[in-house]
Design a protein around this motif. Structure first.
Motif, PDB file in Angstrom:
ATOM      1  N   SER A 189       0.847  -1.196   0.000  1.00  0.00           N
ATOM      2  CA  SER A 189       0.000   0.000   0.000  1.00  0.00           C
ATOM      3  C   SER A 189       0.883   1.246   0.000  1.00  0.00           C
ATOM      4  N   MET A 190       0.371   2.285  -0.612  1.00  0.00           N
ATOM      5  CA  MET A 190       1.014   3.600  -0.518  1.00  0.00           C
ATOM      6  C   MET A 190       1.232   3.983   0.955  1.00  0.00           C
ATOM      7  N   ASN A 191       0.310   3.540   1.815  1.00  0.00           N
ATOM      8  CA  ASN A 191       0.431   3.904   3.233  1.00  0.00           C
ATOM      9  C   ASN A 191       1.543   3.143   3.943  1.00  0.00           C
ATOM     10  N   GLY A 192       2.008   2.070   3.346  1.00  0.00           N
ATOM     11  CA  GLY A 192       3.192   1.381   3.850  1.00  0.00           C
ATOM     12  C   GLY A 192       4.467   2.101   3.451  1.00  0.00           C
ATOM     13  N   THR A 197      10.909 -14.821  -9.066  1.00  0.00           N
ATOM     14  CA  THR A 197      11.006 -13.396  -8.738  1.00  0.00           C
ATOM     15  C   THR A 197       9.962 -13.029  -7.690  1.00  0.00           C
ATOM     16  N   ALA A 198      10.255 -11.969  -6.960  1.00  0.00           N
ATOM     17  CA  ALA A 198       9.310 -11.470  -5.945  1.00  0.00           C
ATOM     18  C   ALA A 198       9.245  -9.954  -6.063  1.00  0.00           C
ATOM     19  N   ASN A 199       8.056  -9.450  -6.178  1.00  0.00           N
ATOM     20  CA  ASN A 199       7.849  -8.005  -6.317  1.00  0.00           C
ATOM     21  C   ASN A 199       6.628  -7.561  -5.517  1.00  0.00           C
ATOM     22  N   VAL A 200       6.549  -6.260  -5.329  1.00  0.00           N
ATOM     23  CA  VAL A 200       5.437  -5.662  -4.586  1.00  0.00           C
ATOM     24  C   VAL A 200       4.694  -4.695  -5.502  1.00  0.00           C
ATOM     25  N   VAL A 201       3.389  -4.660  -5.373  1.00  0.00           N
ATOM     26  CA  VAL A 201       2.587  -3.593  -5.980  1.00  0.00           C
ATOM     27  C   VAL A 201       2.034  -2.763  -4.826  1.00  0.00           C
ATOM     28  N   ALA A 202       2.247  -1.461  -4.882  1.00  0.00           N
ATOM     29  CA  ALA A 202       1.768  -0.582  -3.807  1.00  0.00           C
ATOM     30  C   ALA A 202       0.652   0.311  -4.358  1.00  0.00           C
ATOM     31  N   PRO A 203      -0.604  -0.090  -4.149  1.00  0.00           N
ATOM     32  CA  PRO A 203      -1.716   0.729  -4.656  1.00  0.00           C
ATOM     33  C   PRO A 203      -1.888   2.001  -3.832  1.00  0.00           C
ATOM     34  N   GLY A 204      -2.396   3.017  -4.509  1.00  0.00           N
ATOM     35  CA  GLY A 204      -2.883   4.199  -3.810  1.00  0.00           C
ATOM     36  C   GLY A 204      -4.356   3.973  -3.489  1.00  0.00           C
ATOM     37  N   PHE A 205      -5.173   5.011  -3.653  1.00  0.00           N
ATOM     38  CA  PHE A 205      -6.603   4.871  -3.344  1.00  0.00           C
ATOM     39  C   PHE A 205      -7.330   4.174  -4.474  1.00  0.00           C
ATOM     40  N   ILE A 206      -7.902   3.017  -4.147  1.00  0.00           N
ATOM     41  CA  ILE A 206      -8.606   2.190  -5.131  1.00  0.00           C
ATOM     42  C   ILE A 206     -10.028   1.990  -4.629  1.00  0.00           C
ATOM     43  N   VAL A 252      -8.771  12.202  -2.950  1.00  0.00           N
ATOM     44  CA  VAL A 252      -8.884  12.214  -4.424  1.00  0.00           C
ATOM     45  C   VAL A 252      -8.349  13.531  -4.984  1.00  0.00           C
ATOM     46  N   LYS A 253      -8.534  14.621  -4.253  1.00  0.00           N
ATOM     47  CA  LYS A 253      -8.019  15.933  -4.700  1.00  0.00           C
ATOM     48  C   LYS A 253      -6.495  15.935  -4.795  1.00  0.00           C
ATOM     49  N   LYS A 254      -5.829  15.025  -4.074  1.00  0.00           N
ATOM     50  CA  LYS A 254      -4.357  14.988  -4.069  1.00  0.00           C
ATOM     51  C   LYS A 254      -3.790  14.076  -5.160  1.00  0.00           C
ATOM     52  N   ILE A 255      -4.671  13.455  -5.962  1.00  0.00           N
ATOM     53  CA  ILE A 255      -4.179  12.491  -6.960  1.00  0.00           C
ATOM     54  C   ILE A 255      -3.993  13.209  -8.296  1.00  0.00           C
ATOM     55  N   PRO A 256      -2.733  13.333  -8.783  1.00  0.00           N
ATOM     56  CA  PRO A 256      -2.496  14.066 -10.028  1.00  0.00           C
ATOM     57  C   PRO A 256      -3.334  13.609 -11.222  1.00  0.00           C
ATOM     58  N   VAL A 257      -3.611  12.311 -11.362  1.00  0.00           N
ATOM     59  CA  VAL A 257      -4.422  11.895 -12.521  1.00  0.00           C
ATOM     60  C   VAL A 257      -5.902  12.268 -12.357  1.00  0.00           C
ATOM     61  N   GLY A 258      -6.282  12.743 -11.192  1.00  0.00           N
ATOM     62  CA  GLY A 258      -7.609  13.329 -11.007  1.00  0.00           C
ATOM     63  C   GLY A 258      -8.742  12.352 -10.795  1.00  0.00           C
ATOM     64  N   SER A 306       4.653   1.384  -7.666  1.00  0.00           N
ATOM     65  CA  SER A 306       3.615   2.258  -7.113  1.00  0.00           C
ATOM     66  C   SER A 306       2.538   2.471  -8.162  1.00  0.00           C
ATOM     67  N   VAL A 307       1.295   2.121  -7.815  1.00  0.00           N
ATOM     68  CA  VAL A 307       0.181   2.334  -8.754  1.00  0.00           C
ATOM     69  C   VAL A 307      -0.802   3.226  -8.014  1.00  0.00           C
ATOM     70  N   ASN A 308      -0.527   4.531  -8.076  1.00  0.00           N
ATOM     71  CA  ASN A 308      -1.274   5.457  -7.212  1.00  0.00           C
ATOM     72  C   ASN A 308      -1.652   6.767  -7.908  1.00  0.00           C
ATOM     73  N   GLY A 309      -1.578   6.774  -9.234  1.00  0.00           N
ATOM     74  CA  GLY A 309      -1.959   7.991  -9.970  1.00  0.00           C
ATOM     75  C   GLY A 309      -1.001   9.149  -9.743  1.00  0.00           C
ATOM     76  N   GLY A 310       0.158   8.859  -9.178  1.00  0.00           N
ATOM     77  CA  GLY A 310       1.148   9.915  -8.923  1.00  0.00           C
ATOM     78  C   GLY A 310       0.958  10.598  -7.589  1.00  0.00           C
ATOM     79  N   GLN A 311       0.105  10.031  -6.728  1.00  0.00           N
ATOM     80  CA  GLN A 311      -0.169  10.688  -5.431  1.00  0.00           C
ATOM     81  C   GLN A 311       1.048  10.689  -4.526  1.00  0.00           C
ATOM     82  N   TYR A 312       1.850   9.631  -4.594  1.00  0.00           N
ATOM     83  CA  TYR A 312       3.061   9.559  -3.762  1.00  0.00           C
ATOM     84  C   TYR A 312       4.166   8.953  -4.614  1.00  0.00           C
ATOM     85  N   MET A 313       5.237   9.727  -4.812  1.00  0.00           N
ATOM     86  CA  MET A 313       6.315   9.259  -5.681  1.00  0.00           C
ATOM     87  C   MET A 313       7.587   9.108  -4.858  1.00  0.00           C
TER      88      MET A 313
END
Ligand code: NAP
Length: 240
Positions: free
Chosen positions: A134-137, A171-180, A197-203, A232-239
């Motif tokens: 998660s983005m929150n992690g 292989t081992a990888n992580v996907v870190a979602p933002g708000f879904i 949602v207002k903080k997500i660059p993709v809107g 990170s799959v979060n619309g650019g909210q946290y980079m």
């Protein structure tokens, strides 16, 4: 190449979307969950077999994966998606019902499933382990010290096993979602959701399919050089 994929917590939300997308990509998919009715209705709706496995319980995972491997085939793609939230201030947090439960379902689960499934992947010389953090992690979150700790722990765990397993084709990888948009976020107070949602660059808020397509790629043969990464799959909210 078509493989057997196990998606934990796969009967609703992001997990259901991942399961359907892996099936559409040609894999044989099974899901696990802890509610029999939900497993049965998902199976009826999608044709995807479901198993009752509590991922926080090692013995349940061991027995469940053994059953899947006997009935369906060896698990070559493991998606650690099952997760819960039990939010609260750390200084008021219940050690068992909030801290213990969240660490158990979100982090101990990842050790449990990997410990059980990885030896077979190593023996067969191919495997994909994808864990949904998660983005929150990555950034921490007010009221979610338990959840953020579990989700950050998943990243350290993955970076470690990515080093241990890679020479055997796993292989081992992580996907870190933002708000879904799922039941988990629908349970949040509307004003908090609107503010996020207002903080997500993709809107827009993310959809489960946004995560599912990232997982399909990470599970593919083509992703063999991606290892130990956090996508990170979060619309650019946290980079980072
Ligand atoms: P969700 O709708 O609440 O679904 C979670 C799934 O996990 C459910 O199928 C649930 O089963 C299952 N589960 C819970 N405890 C389990 C256990 N002990 N053993 C096996 N399965 C169990 O959640 P979601 O929003 O789709 O989230 C999926 C993953 O993405 C979670 O790891 C979550 O932390 C992460 N994530 C979500 C978001 C978001 O915005 N939604 C953002 C970042 C990360 P039941 O139906 O029986 O409860």
């Amino acid at each position: 190449m078509a493989r057997v994929a196990l998606v934990t917590g796969g009967t609703r939300g992001i997990g259901a979307s991942i399961a359907k997308a892996l099936k559409a990509a040609g894999h044989t998919v099974v899901v696990c969950d802890v509610v029999d009715d939900q497993i049965a209705s998902f199976q009826q709706e999608t044709g995807i077999a479901g198993y009752n496995i509590d991922v926080s319980d090692y013995a349940s995972v061991e027995a469940g994966v053994q059953k899947i491997e006997g009935e369906v085939g060896p698990v070559d793609i493991l998606v650690n998606n099952a997760g819960i939230t039990r939010d609260g201030f750390m200084h008021k947090m219940d050690p068992v019902k909030q801290w213990g439960a969240v660490i158990g379902v979100n982090l101990n689960s990842v050790f449990n499933t990997c410990r059980v499934a990885a030896p077979g992947m190593r023996d067969r010389g191919w495997g994909r382990i994808i864990s949904i953090s998660s983005m929150n992690g990555q950034r921490g979150q007010f009221g979610q010290s338990n959840y953020a700790a579990a989700k950050a722990g998943m990243i350290g765990f993955t970076k470690s096993i990515a080093q241990e397993l890679a020479n055997k084709g796993v292989t081992a990888n992580v996907v870190a979602p933002g708000f879904i948009l799922t039941d988990m976020t629908a349970a949040m107070p509307q004003e908090i959701l609107d503010a996020e949602v207002k903080k997500i660059p993709v809107g827009r808020i993310g959809q489960p399919e946004d995560i599912a397509q990232a997982v399909v790629y990470l599970a593919s043969d083509q992703a063999g050089f991606l290892n130990g990464a956090t996508l990170s799959v979060n619309g650019g909210q946290y980079m980072i």
